[in-house]
Design a protein around this motif. Structure first.
Motif, PDB file in Angstrom:
ATOM      1  N   PHE A 121      42.404  36.657  43.016  1.00 52.57           N
ATOM      2  CA  PHE A 121      41.633  35.594  42.385  1.00 52.57           C
ATOM      3  C   PHE A 121      42.618  34.581  41.812  1.00 52.57           C
ATOM      4  O   PHE A 121      43.695  34.953  41.306  1.00 52.57           O
ATOM      5  CB  PHE A 121      40.722  36.170  41.306  1.00 52.57           C
ATOM      6  N   LEU A 122      42.251  33.294  41.874  1.00 53.23           N
ATOM      7  CA  LEU A 122      43.182  32.208  41.594  1.00 53.23           C
ATOM      8  C   LEU A 122      42.579  31.239  40.585  1.00 53.23           C
ATOM      9  O   LEU A 122      41.398  31.316  40.240  1.00 53.23           O
ATOM     10  CB  LEU A 122      43.527  31.475  42.895  1.00 53.23           C
ATOM     11  N   SER A 123      43.388  30.322  40.121  1.00 56.94           N
ATOM     12  CA  SER A 123      42.921  29.278  39.212  1.00 56.94           C
ATOM     13  C   SER A 123      41.792  28.482  39.863  1.00 56.94           C
ATOM     14  O   SER A 123      41.691  28.375  41.083  1.00 56.94           O
ATOM     15  CB  SER A 123      44.081  28.351  38.856  1.00 56.94           C
TER      16      SER A 123
ATOM     17  N   LEU B  46      35.063  39.506  35.158  1.00 54.49           N
ATOM     18  CA  LEU B  46      36.009  38.428  35.452  1.00 54.49           C
ATOM     19  C   LEU B  46      36.288  37.685  34.139  1.00 54.49           C
ATOM     20  O   LEU B  46      35.387  37.071  33.561  1.00 54.49           O
ATOM     21  CB  LEU B  46      35.423  37.480  36.502  1.00 54.49           C
ATOM     22  N   ILE B  47      37.536  37.791  33.684  1.00 50.99           N
ATOM     23  CA  ILE B  47      37.952  37.184  32.414  1.00 50.99           C
ATOM     24  C   ILE B  47      38.812  35.978  32.747  1.00 50.99           C
ATOM     25  O   ILE B  47      39.779  36.084  33.528  1.00 50.99           O
ATOM     26  CB  ILE B  47      38.725  38.196  31.559  1.00 50.99           C
TER      27      ILE B  47
ATOM     28  N   ARG C  90      39.606  32.279  45.362  1.00 50.35           N
ATOM     29  CA  ARG C  90      40.218  33.562  45.705  1.00 50.35           C
ATOM     30  C   ARG C  90      40.671  33.517  47.156  1.00 50.35           C
ATOM     31  O   ARG C  90      40.258  32.646  47.944  1.00 50.35           O
ATOM     32  CB  ARG C  90      39.259  34.729  45.498  1.00 50.35           C
ATOM     33  N   ILE C  91      41.518  34.516  47.532  1.00 49.84           N
ATOM     34  CA  ILE C  91      41.942  34.682  48.919  1.00 49.84           C
ATOM     35  C   ILE C  91      42.108  36.173  49.202  1.00 49.84           C
ATOM     36  O   ILE C  91      42.492  36.948  48.317  1.00 49.84           O
ATOM     37  CB  ILE C  91      43.243  33.910  49.222  1.00 49.84           C
TER      38      ILE C  91
ATOM     39  N   PRO D 260      47.586  34.177  39.739  1.00 49.37           N
ATOM     40  CA  PRO D 260      46.891  35.151  40.585  1.00 49.37           C
ATOM     41  C   PRO D 260      46.439  36.374  39.786  1.00 49.37           C
ATOM     42  O   PRO D 260      47.136  36.851  38.889  1.00 49.37           O
ATOM     43  CB  PRO D 260      47.959  35.532  41.614  1.00 49.37           C
ATOM     44  N   GLY D 261      45.256  36.878  40.134  1.00 51.68           N
ATOM     45  CA  GLY D 261      44.747  38.115  39.554  1.00 51.68           C
ATOM     46  C   GLY D 261      44.332  39.062  40.665  1.00 51.68           C
ATOM     47  O   GLY D 261      43.448  38.745  41.467  1.00 51.68           O
TER      48      GLY D 261
END
Length: 549
Positions: free
Chosen positions: A196-198, A250-251, A202-203, A183-184
């Motif tokens: 943001f997710l793998s 976004l990295i 995102r959620i 998660p980011g």
């Protein structure tokens, strides 16, 4: 103790003349000498291309990045410190890493110069499974750790929170996200909060960040490398969001975190809105290991952040050339911004000294890995591997060392106590006394199926190699108390034993451990010194000492 890598010259042997120091006939060529007079050359190929690199030495001769002259040499945190997540907190920076099956886990480290780091606290006490890439953040005065974790039967992402980084940290809250990792945390231009997710998903998060809103959605298709590139797999993961000016950056990591040395890499996209669309960096990947001859393999999983003087940096991880066994180590790379609004790393392959972000006199780094057990260092130093419920009840201190109650029948199921080290060669010693019908010893432990070292019980010594056991006869003066030394010199492992006060006796078998790593046995772990106690009863560990070679 003479290191294995030093060439050994036999100065004298009973009944034989000397090859050196003799007068008269000239010395014979090496090829015609008796094997007794031959010299050993390098005994391990690991890291020879980079043997010229020298680190400044710190506590217990451990290597440290700070060269003391205004420069530093990576890694900034040696040993197993993968998936770094970093947070600015006033005039200090906080960082933590994946802790996988070690508990207490998620040790938070503190620095004021980005090069010298000291541990603060282990934030995660409750076992929620193998902890993968976390996210450390702060929002509206609350510190949060988002934690992907997995048991074989359950996977999810959790959150814990605290009012201060030093804790206390809350118990984990399950966010019920079983299909994603890494998660980011991000805050949009409208104040909305997101994970943001793998996989480019995102959620939405609630305003307090402790629950989710709605369903997972796909919002980003990561840049793809050419099919002919030698990588482990696509695996977009580790999304990190940073807002600078009018852009969100976004990295992402792609290519797989292990496998071939050229696999992992860092890619970038940007958008004027947290909701996209996302524009790929025309120079992707901005970080990659291009050759197995480089000092650092599988470089990736980066976080971009602003440093102490308005300068910019990335932290990410990489395997050290020839030393997959040490796990993924934490690397610091300076960054410059282009006039087009992209950022570029400037540290090259990170094999040379770089200018420090700032010089702070007397900055401390790391910690002693030796322990007399006079204080409680669980979590920050020691951790159980894959502990069961109430595992901490196995450990007590009474002023005469640490008492470790027995569990299981061997290191495979005894849940040993381990610690992380980051040196290419080191020696560890343990002073152990048995209580009851226990077996105990000193190991180099990767996982329950891959470890080596020596143990003993009242019936004699136990050799551990490749996760298997072989019992041997008791040495002379054998009793219920024994001191064990394990030396790991660039994967060549030698063991010694002695009764306290007696001379050391070298064990008759050596081990080669370069294969004790993720590419052999999975699990994303590292080879670590460990103390175990199996059977019934307990082991009193009066002390553990560590010294880097």
């Amino acid at each position: 103790m003479t290191r294995l890598t030093r060439r050994i010259v036999l100065a004298s042997l009973p009944g034989l003349g000397l090859a050196t120091g003799c007068t008269g006939a000239p010395m014979a060529p090496a090829s015609t000498l008796s094997p007794l007079f031959r010299k050993e050359d390098e005994i391990s190929p690991a890291g020879l291309d980079w043997a010229h690199l020298k680190w400044r030495r710190g506590i217990e001769n451990q290597r440290r990045a700070d060269n003391g002259d205004g420069t530093f040499l990576n890694p900034i945190l040696s040993g197993d410190h993968p998936d770094p997540t970093i947070l600015r907190d006033g005039d200090r920076w906080l960082m933590t890493f994946s802790s996988f099956e070690s508990y207490p886990g998620l040790v938070i480290w503190e620095s004021r110069d980005l090069v010298n780091w000291t541990p603060l606290v282990a934030a995660l006490k409750t076992n929620v499974g193998s902890v993968w890439a976390p996210e450390l953040t702060q929002h509206n005065g609350r510190y949060l750790l988002y934690i992907p974790a997995r048991f074989p039967e359950k996977r999810s992402i959790y959150v814990i929170h605290a009012e201060r980084p030093e804790g206390p940290w809350s118990e984990p809250i399950d966010l019920n996200l079983p299909r994603h990792i890494d998660p980011g945390h991000a805050v949009g231009e409208d104040g909305s909060r997101w994970l943001f997710l793998s996989g480019g998903d995102r959620i939405r998060l609630s305003d307090d960040g402790l629950s989710t809103i709605g369903e997972v959605e796909h919002v980003y298709d990561p840049w793809r490398y050419p099919d002919e590139w030698v990588v482990e797999g696509f695996a977009p993961e580790g999304p990190k969001i940073l807002r600078r000016g009018e852009w969100f950056y976004l990295i992402t990591a792609v290519g797989g975190t292990a496998g071939p040395p050229t696999g992992h890499m860092v890619i970038v996209a940007r958008s004027r809105s947290i909701h996209g669309p996302w524009e790929h960096d025309p120079e992707n990947p901005i970080v990659r290991t291009w050759s197995s001859r480089e000092k650092w393999w599988s470089r990736g999983h980066a976080t971009l952040f602003e440093g102490p003087g308005g300068d910019w940096w990335m932290v990410y991880h990489g395997y050290e050339n020839g030393f997959w066994t040490l796990g993924r180590q934490c690397l610091l790379d300076p960054v410059e911004w282009t006039k087009e609004g992209w950022f570029r790393p400037t540290g090259g392959d990170l094999s040379k000294p770089l200018k420090k972000p700032v010089n702070i006199a007397g900055a401390e780094h790391g910690m002693a890995l030796s322990d007399d057990f006079s204080t409680d260092r669980m979590g920050v130093h020691w951790a159980f591997h894959a502990p069961g419920p109430n595992e901490n009840a196995r450990v007590s201190r009474d002023g005469d060392g640490l008492v470790l109650k027995a569990s299981g029948a061997s290191p495979t199921d005894s849940r040993p106590l381990t610690f992380i080290c980051g040196d290419l060669g080191y020696e560890v010693e343990a002073d152990i006394e048995l209580e009851g019908d226990a077996e105990a010893g000193l190991l180099l432990f990767y996982s329950p199926k891959l470890y080596c070292g020596l143990g003993f019980s009242e019936r004699g010594l136990v050799m551990h190699r490749v996760g298997t056991q072989r019992r041997g006869a008791a040495p002379a003066d054998f009793g219920r108390r024994m001191q064990i030394r394990v030396q790991n010199d660039r994967h060549i492992v030698t063991c010694w034993t002695r009764t306290p006060g007696k001379a050391w006796t070298q064990y008759g078998v050596r081990f080669e451990t370069s294969g004790y790593n993720h590419n052999t046995a999975w699990d994303f772990l590292s080879l670590r010194p460990a103390v175990y106690c199996a059977g019934s009863g307990a082991a009193r560990v009066r002390g553990v000492s560590y010294r880097a070679l």
